[in-house]
Design a protein around this motif. Structure first.
Motif, PDB file in Angstrom:
ATOM      1  N   TYR A  30       0.847  -1.191   0.000  1.00 28.91           N
ATOM      2  CA  TYR A  30       0.000   0.000   0.000  1.00 28.91           C
ATOM      3  C   TYR A  30       0.878   1.235   0.000  1.00 28.91           C
ATOM      4  CZ  TYR A  30      -3.662  -3.300   1.148  1.00 28.91           C
ATOM      5  OH  TYR A  30      -4.528  -4.362   1.109  1.00 28.91           O
ATOM      6  N   ARG A  31       0.498   2.226  -0.791  1.00 27.91           N
ATOM      7  CA  ARG A  31       1.250   3.485  -0.884  1.00 27.91           C
ATOM      8  C   ARG A  31       0.581   4.508   0.040  1.00 27.91           C
ATOM      9  NH1 ARG A  31       0.926   4.457  -6.200  1.00 27.91           N
ATOM     10  NH2 ARG A  31       2.999   3.676  -6.735  1.00 27.91           N
ATOM     11  N   TYR A  32       1.292   4.919   1.084  1.00 24.41           N
ATOM     12  CA  TYR A  32       0.656   5.818   2.042  1.00 24.41           C
ATOM     13  C   TYR A  32       1.687   6.543   2.909  1.00 24.41           C
ATOM     14  CZ  TYR A  32       1.633   2.278   5.634  1.00 24.41           C
ATOM     15  OH  TYR A  32       2.263   1.402   6.476  1.00 24.41           O
ATOM     16  N   TRP A  33       1.203   7.530   3.665  1.00 22.84           N
ATOM     17  CA  TRP A  33       2.018   8.244   4.649  1.00 22.84           C
ATOM     18  C   TRP A  33       1.933   7.498   5.984  1.00 22.84           C
ATOM     19  CZ3 TRP A  33       5.439  12.066   4.178  1.00 22.84           C
ATOM     20  CH2 TRP A  33       5.389  12.913   3.061  1.00 22.84           C
ATOM     21  N   PHE A  63       6.911  11.594   9.523  1.00 19.96           N
ATOM     22  CA  PHE A  63       6.021  11.036   8.512  1.00 19.96           C
ATOM     23  C   PHE A  63       6.880  10.558   7.346  1.00 19.96           C
ATOM     24  CE2 PHE A  63       3.379  13.816  10.980  1.00 19.96           C
ATOM     25  CZ  PHE A  63       2.143  13.190  11.020  1.00 19.96           C
ATOM     26  N   ARG A  64       6.544   9.385   6.821  1.00 17.31           N
ATOM     27  CA  ARG A  64       7.295   8.828   5.690  1.00 17.31           C
ATOM     28  C   ARG A  64       6.320   8.314   4.646  1.00 17.31           C
ATOM     29  NH1 ARG A  64      12.218   5.944   4.366  1.00 17.31           N
ATOM     30  NH2 ARG A  64      11.982   5.500   2.137  1.00 17.31           N
ATOM     31  N   PHE A  65       6.530   8.732   3.396  1.00 17.93           N
ATOM     32  CA  PHE A  65       5.698   8.261   2.292  1.00 17.93           C
ATOM     33  C   PHE A  65       6.421   7.113   1.607  1.00 17.93           C
ATOM     34  CE2 PHE A  65       3.937   8.367  -2.037  1.00 17.93           C
ATOM     35  CZ  PHE A  65       2.586   8.386  -1.748  1.00 17.93           C
ATOM     36  N   ALA A  66       5.756   5.963   1.512  1.00 16.77           N
ATOM     37  CA  ALA A  66       6.389   4.786   0.914  1.00 16.77           C
ATOM     38  C   ALA A  66       5.346   3.729   0.618  1.00 16.77           C
ATOM     39  CB  ALA A  66       7.451   4.217   1.855  1.00 16.77           C
ATOM     40  N   VAL A  67       5.792   2.678  -0.049  1.00 24.15           N
ATOM     41  CA  VAL A  67       4.962   1.504  -0.299  1.00 24.15           C
ATOM     42  C   VAL A  67       5.392   0.424   0.676  1.00 24.15           C
ATOM     43  CG1 VAL A  67       4.372  -0.331  -1.922  1.00 24.15           C
ATOM     44  CG2 VAL A  67       4.609   2.028  -2.728  1.00 24.15           C
ATOM     45  N   SER A  68       4.457  -0.134   1.427  1.00 27.45           N
ATOM     46  CA  SER A  68       4.775  -1.209   2.363  1.00 27.45           C
ATOM     47  C   SER A  68       3.576  -2.131   2.509  1.00 27.45           C
ATOM     48  CB  SER A  68       5.174  -0.636   3.734  1.00 27.45           C
ATOM     49  OG  SER A  68       4.141   0.175   4.244  1.00 27.45           O
ATOM     50  N   GLU A  69       3.855  -3.371   2.952  1.00 31.92           N
ATOM     51  CA  GLU A  69       2.787  -4.359   3.106  1.00 31.92           C
ATOM     52  C   GLU A  69       1.959  -4.114   4.362  1.00 31.92           C
ATOM     53  OE1 GLU A  69       5.908  -5.275   2.318  1.00 31.92           O
ATOM     54  OE2 GLU A  69       5.676  -6.105   0.305  1.00 31.92           O
ATOM     55  N   PRO A 109      11.068   5.356  -6.624  1.00 36.42           N
ATOM     56  CA  PRO A 109      10.350   4.102  -6.901  1.00 36.42           C
ATOM     57  C   PRO A 109       9.007   3.996  -6.200  1.00 36.42           C
ATOM     58  CG  PRO A 109      12.669   3.666  -6.504  1.00 36.42           C
ATOM     59  CD  PRO A 109      12.444   5.100  -6.151  1.00 36.42           C
ATOM     60  N   ASP A 110       8.846   4.668  -5.071  1.00 31.01           N
ATOM     61  CA  ASP A 110       7.582   4.608  -4.340  1.00 31.01           C
ATOM     62  C   ASP A 110       6.617   5.722  -4.734  1.00 31.01           C
ATOM     63  OD1 ASP A 110       8.235   2.351  -2.939  1.00 31.01           O
ATOM     64  OD2 ASP A 110       8.935   3.407  -1.155  1.00 31.01           O
ATOM     65  N   ALA A 111       7.058   6.646  -5.572  1.00 30.75           N
ATOM     66  CA  ALA A 111       6.209   7.773  -5.963  1.00 30.75           C
ATOM     67  C   ALA A 111       5.133   7.340  -6.949  1.00 30.75           C
ATOM     68  CB  ALA A 111       7.060   8.875  -6.595  1.00 30.75           C
ATOM     69  N   PRO A 112       3.967   7.972  -6.900  1.00 31.44           N
ATOM     70  CA  PRO A 112       2.932   7.689  -7.907  1.00 31.44           C
ATOM     71  C   PRO A 112       3.445   8.055  -9.297  1.00 31.44           C
ATOM     72  CG  PRO A 112       2.014   8.883  -6.041  1.00 31.44           C
ATOM     73  CD  PRO A 112       3.497   8.932  -5.887  1.00 31.44           C
ATOM     74  N   SER A 113       2.893   7.427 -10.295  1.00 35.04           N
ATOM     75  CA  SER A 113       3.317   7.674 -11.675  1.00 35.04           C
ATOM     76  C   SER A 113       3.210   9.155 -12.023  1.00 35.04           C
ATOM     77  CB  SER A 113       2.443   6.854 -12.636  1.00 35.04           C
ATOM     78  OG  SER A 113       2.799   7.105 -13.970  1.00 35.04           O
ATOM     79  N   GLY A 114       4.275   9.700 -12.582  1.00 41.19           N
ATOM     80  CA  GLY A 114       4.277  11.095 -13.017  1.00 41.19           C
ATOM     81  C   GLY A 114       4.618  12.105 -11.943  1.00 41.19           C
ATOM     82  N   GLU A 115       4.890  11.645 -10.715  1.00 44.67           N
ATOM     83  CA  GLU A 115       5.203  12.573  -9.632  1.00 44.67           C
ATOM     84  C   GLU A 115       6.635  12.351  -9.121  1.00 44.67           C
ATOM     85  OE1 GLU A 115       2.330  13.824  -6.795  1.00 44.67           O
ATOM     86  OE2 GLU A 115       0.809  12.447  -7.600  1.00 44.67           O
ATOM     87  N   GLU A 165      -3.617   3.546  -1.825  1.00 39.83           N
ATOM     88  CA  GLU A 165      -4.016   2.555  -2.829  1.00 39.83           C
ATOM     89  C   GLU A 165      -3.092   1.338  -2.809  1.00 39.83           C
ATOM     90  OE1 GLU A 165      -1.460   5.643  -5.035  1.00 39.83           O
ATOM     91  OE2 GLU A 165      -2.917   5.571  -3.402  1.00 39.83           O
ATOM     92  N   GLN A 166      -3.647   0.210  -3.216  1.00 42.78           N
ATOM     93  CA  GLN A 166      -2.885  -1.026  -3.287  1.00 42.78           C
ATOM     94  C   GLN A 166      -2.083  -1.038  -4.577  1.00 42.78           C
ATOM     95  OE1 GLN A 166      -4.982  -4.890  -3.714  1.00 42.78           O
ATOM     96  NE2 GLN A 166      -3.997  -5.452  -1.801  1.00 42.78           N
ATOM     97  N   VAL A 167      -0.804  -1.361  -4.445  1.00 40.39           N
ATOM     98  CA  VAL A 167       0.093  -1.376  -5.602  1.00 40.39           C
ATOM     99  C   VAL A 167       1.044  -2.556  -5.481  1.00 40.39           C
ATOM    100  CG1 VAL A 167       0.010   1.127  -5.953  1.00 40.39           C
ATOM    101  CG2 VAL A 167       1.732   0.161  -4.445  1.00 40.39           C
ATOM    102  N   ALA A 168       1.739  -2.870  -6.582  1.00 38.06           N
ATOM    103  CA  ALA A 168       2.766  -3.900  -6.545  1.00 38.06           C
ATOM    104  C   ALA A 168       3.919  -3.381  -5.718  1.00 38.06           C
ATOM    105  CB  ALA A 168       3.221  -4.242  -7.964  1.00 38.06           C
ATOM    106  N   SER A 169       4.321  -4.166  -4.718  1.00 38.37           N
ATOM    107  CA  SER A 169       5.370  -3.691  -3.817  1.00 38.37           C
ATOM    108  C   SER A 169       6.768  -3.891  -4.378  1.00 38.37           C
ATOM    109  CB  SER A 169       5.264  -4.425  -2.475  1.00 38.37           C
ATOM    110  OG  SER A 169       5.576  -5.792  -2.644  1.00 38.37           O
ATOM    111  N   GLY A 170       6.932  -4.886  -5.243  1.00 42.45           N
ATOM    112  CA  GLY A 170       8.232  -5.115  -5.858  1.00 42.45           C
ATOM    113  C   GLY A 170       9.255  -5.759  -4.936  1.00 42.45           C
ATOM    114  N   ARG A 171       8.835  -6.233  -3.765  1.00 40.13           N
ATOM    115  CA  ARG A 171       9.766  -6.906  -2.878  1.00 40.13           C
ATOM    116  C   ARG A 171       9.008  -7.916  -2.013  1.00 40.13           C
ATOM    117  NH1 ARG A 171       9.374  -1.665  -0.499  1.00 40.13           N
ATOM    118  NH2 ARG A 171       8.312  -1.694   1.499  1.00 40.13           N
TER     119      ARG A 171
END
Length: 217
Positions: A30-33, A63-69, A109-115, A165-171
């Motif tokens: 999930y990509r979130y703060w 606060f950290r913005f990242a993708v994590s399970e 790598p954890d940023a939304p597309s285009g940002e 949002e749920q995204v591919a975590s890649g790890r």
């Protein structure tokens, strides 16, 4: 020979099932703060949300913005986080408190597309004595964006869209090097289930082979 071939086929099917379960183990995150508190020089995952937490004067929060399970896999804020340094230019004032904030906008790598994530920064918020962390954050890092469930979606306008949002975590779970220090979320259930399936099918294959061999004697 037919029994042997069938046994081999069953084993191959079981191994394929196990491989599929292992592949699913690194499927999504999930990509979130995420919200953190600094205690004795270490980051710990906050047990309250920023809208209910009421830090004391001298607190350091991040606060950290990242993708994590999940929370055990979440990435911690990076860099130094010392109250004396962050709030050096903000003297104490009666009726208020100072909260040092570390804002880590994450990696590309954890940023939304285009940002593109902004650079990490720190800020010292002077807020009323009864203020929440959300109040402190709003004082130094507007605009904030929340969803209908009061989930924090954006700090200083980043990201421009999306929220948890749920995204591919890649790890694989537990593979991240910047963990919260916990024991992790544990192994994926797909792996023990797959291993059990291998054992069951292997046993069935051996039984079938022996039965056919005995019938042929």
């Amino acid at each position: 020979m037919t029994a042997v071939r069938r046994a081999a086929g069953l084993l191959c099917a079981a191994l394929a099932l196990l491989a599929g379960a292992a592949g699913q183990a690194q499927a999504t995150g999930y990509r979130y703060w995420s919200f953190w508190e600094r205690d004795d020089g270490h980051w710990t995952y906050a047990t309250q949300g920023p809208s209910t937490a009421r830090p004391d004067d001298g607190a350091v929060q991040g606060f950290r913005f990242a993708v994590s399970e999940d929370s055990s896999d979440a990435s911690r804020p990076r860099g130094a986080a010392d109250f004396g340094t962050i709030c050096a230019g903000t003297p104490a004032k009666s009726g208020t408190k100072r909260v040092a904030l570390v804002l880590d906008f994450g990696t590309a790598p954890d940023a939304p597309s285009g940002e593109t994530p902004p650079a990490r920064r720190t800020a010292c918020a002077r807020v009323p004595a009864d203020a929440t962390t959300a109040d402190a954050l709003a004082a130094v890092a507007p605009p904030l964006r929340y969803d209908t469930n009061a989930l924090l979606c954006a700090i200083s306008g980043y990201p421009q869209k999306g929220c948890g949002e749920q995204v591919a975590s890649g790890r694989k779970p537990g593979a991240h090097k910047e963990k919260s220090g916990g024991s992790g979320g544990g192994p994926s259930l797909g792996l023990p289930i797959g291993a059990g399936a291998v054992a069951m099918l292997a046993g069935a294959a051996v039984w079938q082979y022996r039965r056919r061999r005995d019938d042929s004697v």
